[in-house]
Each structure stands twice: as structure tokens, then as C-alpha cells.
Motif scaffolding. Structure first.
Motif, short mmCIF file in Angstrom:
data_model
loop_
_atom_site.label_atom_id
_atom_site.label_comp_id
_atom_site.label_asym_id
_atom_site.label_seq_id
_atom_site.Cartn_x
_atom_site.Cartn_y
_atom_site.Cartn_z
N LEU A 9 0.84 -1.19 0.00
CA LEU A 9 0.00 0.00 0.00
C LEU A 9 0.88 1.25 0.00
O LEU A 9 1.78 1.38 0.83
CB LEU A 9 -0.91 0.01 1.24
CG LEU A 9 -1.72 1.30 1.47
CD1 LEU A 9 -2.80 1.43 0.40
CD2 LEU A 9 -2.35 1.29 2.86
N LEU A 10 0.62 2.13 -0.93
CA LEU A 10 1.28 3.44 -0.96
C LEU A 10 0.21 4.49 -0.71
O LEU A 10 -0.74 4.62 -1.49
CB LEU A 10 1.96 3.68 -2.31
CG LEU A 10 2.56 5.08 -2.50
CD1 LEU A 10 3.71 5.32 -1.52
CD2 LEU A 10 3.05 5.26 -3.93
N TYR A 11 0.36 5.22 0.39
CA TYR A 11 -0.60 6.27 0.75
C TYR A 11 0.03 7.61 0.42
O TYR A 11 1.06 7.98 0.99
CB TYR A 11 -0.91 6.16 2.25
CG TYR A 11 -1.77 7.27 2.80
CD1 TYR A 11 -3.16 7.24 2.64
CD2 TYR A 11 -1.22 8.34 3.49
CE1 TYR A 11 -3.96 8.24 3.15
CE2 TYR A 11 -2.01 9.35 4.01
CZ TYR A 11 -3.37 9.29 3.84
OH TYR A 11 -4.16 10.30 4.35
N SER A 12 -0.55 8.31 -0.53
CA SER A 12 0.00 9.60 -0.97
C SER A 12 -0.99 10.70 -0.61
O SER A 12 -2.14 10.68 -1.03
CB SER A 12 0.24 9.60 -2.49
OG SER A 12 1.14 8.57 -2.84
N SER A 13 -0.54 11.66 0.17
CA SER A 13 -1.40 12.75 0.62
C SER A 13 -0.92 14.05 0.01
O SER A 13 0.27 14.34 0.01
CB SER A 13 -1.38 12.84 2.15
OG SER A 13 -2.22 13.86 2.60
N PHE A 14 -1.87 14.83 -0.52
CA PHE A 14 -1.54 16.11 -1.16
C PHE A 14 -2.20 17.24 -0.39
O PHE A 14 -3.34 17.12 0.05
CB PHE A 14 -2.03 16.11 -2.61
CG PHE A 14 -1.39 15.04 -3.46
CD1 PHE A 14 -0.26 15.30 -4.22
CD2 PHE A 14 -1.91 13.75 -3.48
CE1 PHE A 14 0.33 14.32 -4.99
CE2 PHE A 14 -1.33 12.75 -4.25
CZ PHE A 14 -0.20 13.04 -5.01
N SER A 15 -1.49 18.34 -0.25
CA SER A 15 -2.01 19.44 0.57
C SER A 15 -3.09 20.24 -0.16
O SER A 15 -3.96 20.83 0.48
CB SER A 15 -0.89 20.38 1.00
OG SER A 15 -0.29 20.99 -0.13
#
Length: 248
Positions: A9-15
């Protein structure tokens, strides 16, 4: 990789498009001053004078925002959405180039919405659709190859469903006692009895952020929304007949 056969799992969060509403000028100039629309719904309806609504206006000082600043901020929000869209496109292009999308499930969602001037409000932490309703888009390799048709699920679901759904999509054993349900069968286009049996997802804000007694739990049951407050008048809406949430 030592465990290449195991799911990862790759969790990518963008502001963006979160505050502060800043984006490259080329995006902002698409919308300001000519390409921006006013808020879809104003500070009207049965909940306009509700203690929570008034508390949110006071807390975020939205009554101090001029009409010009309102339009400028909406243009900036639209620009932030475009900025994120481009970043996601670049991100997925890199994954595709390296062959990582061949067996990867993509999920796009958010933790909250943005009122962006609707109901005379900005920000989040309210029960309004613009605040509580978020996107949930799932893209499977089978769909992208054309082996599986995409479908739209209109039954309301919640973020608590994400974990069991990811487990279902990757054949990972589920733990007991989870709040959410596994939506993987619905994503594949099959029946999902648990989804049909559940009255609906619950959204809650249990801190009195907008004043004493404004803590709430919201149940979204199909076309209906019911909001129960700790010490304020409860609210209920028929979103099919009243999508702008004007009639309690």
C-alpha cells in the motif's frame, strides 16, 4: 523484493486543494476574474439561523469576507483543484511508465469537503453536503484493461469502509470488529448485501467547535440525511427533493 507476492500500500497525501488557497498563477488565471462562479447556494433555508451555522460563521469570520474576496477565494480553490489534477496525472504517468499500474488498484478520496462560500460558510466541520460529502473513485487494473466495466454506486458509503474494501480487493483476511464494510463485490459489479442492509454511514463531529451543544452525529440513509445535535434542534433533509438542504 523479499515478499513480492504480498500486497503493498502506498498512501499519498496532497495538501491542495486545502487551505491556504495558493496555486501557480497559470491555474489561477484560468478562473479569475472571468471564469469563476458564485456559490451554488447562499445563506438561506431552514438551517441558516441554526446555532451551529451561526457558530461556524462566527468561528471562521465568514461574515467579514467581501463579495470580491469571496469570488477571488473560489477562483483560487478551483485553481488548487486543477493544480492537484495535474500533479496526479504526473504521478500516475510515472507509475505507468515503470509498469506499476499493471496490477495496482487506485483509490482517490478525501478526508473532508470545502464549503467555499456555500450556505455563507467556508471550511469544514459541518454536516452540509459540501463539507461532509467526499469523492470515492476506485480504479482497478481489470477496469483499465477493459475486462471489467466501471459502475457508479449511488448508495452512500463512508471512509470507514476503505480498509475492509482494500482487504477485500487484495484477498487479505479481515480483522473482527471493524466499523466499515467490504465494498469490493460492489466495485466488481456484483451484489453487496451488507451495503444494502446497512441504514447508512455515520459522520460525526464530537467537539463543540462551533459553540456549546453543537456536537453532532449525522446519518446518511439513502436519500435522507438526519443530523442529531447534543443540545440544539435536530435537522433532517430529503436530498432527492431538496439537494440544496433548504427544507428541514
Amino acid at each position: 523484493h523479499a515478499h513480492a507476492e504480498q500486497p503493498w500500500l502506498l498512501y499519498s497525501s496532497f495538501s491542495r486543494p486545502h487551505f491556504p488557497l495558493t496555486a501557480p498563477r497559470r491555474f489561477f488565471e484560468r478562473y479569475f476574474p472571468q471564469g469563476v462562479t458564485p456559490p451554488h447556494v447562499g445563506a438561506t433555508g431552514d438551517s441558516a439561523e441554526h446555532p451551529m451555522t451561526l457558530g461556524a460563521i462566527k468561528g471562521f469570520r465568514t461574515d467579514e469576507i467581501s463579495a470580491k474576496e469571496m469570488i477571488k477565494s473560489r477562483a483560487a480553490y478551483f485553481a488548487c483543484v486543477d493544480f492537484l489534477d495535474e500533479m496526479l496525472g504526473d504521478f500516475l504517468a510515472v507509475l505507468e511508465r515503470d509498469g506499476l499500474l499493471d496490477n495496482t488498484i487506485i483509490v482517490y478520496t478525501s478526508d473532508h469537503g470545502e464549503l467555499c462560500g456555500e450556505h455563507g460558510l467556508f471550511w469544514k466541520n459541518t454536516w452540509h453536503e459540501a463539507s461532509a460529502r467526499v469523492p470515492l473513485i476506485v480504479s482497478t487494473p481489470e477496469q483499465r484493461r477493459g475486462d471489467q466495466s466501471a459502475n457508479e454506486i449511488k448508495t452512500p458509503v463512508g471512509l470507514a469502509d476503505l480498509f475492509p474494501t482494500l482487504c477485500g480487493l487484495t484477498q487479505t483476511p479481515l480483522a473482527d470488529g471493524l466499523d466499515g464494510i467490504d465494498l469490493s463485490s460492489a466495485i466488481r459489479g456484483d451484489a453487496c448485501p451488507e451495503l444494502e442492509r446497512r441504514p447508512g454511514p455515520i459522520t460525526e463531529s464530537l467537539s463543540p467547535r462551533w459553540g456549546s451543544g453543537t456536537e453532532f452525529r449525522m446519518l446518511r440513509a439513502g436519500r435522507y440525511k438526519y443530523v442529531a445535535f447534543r443540545d440544539c434542534e435536530d435537522l433532517a433533509f430529503d436530498l432527492e427533493q431538496d439537494p440544496d438542504e433548504q427544507i428541514n
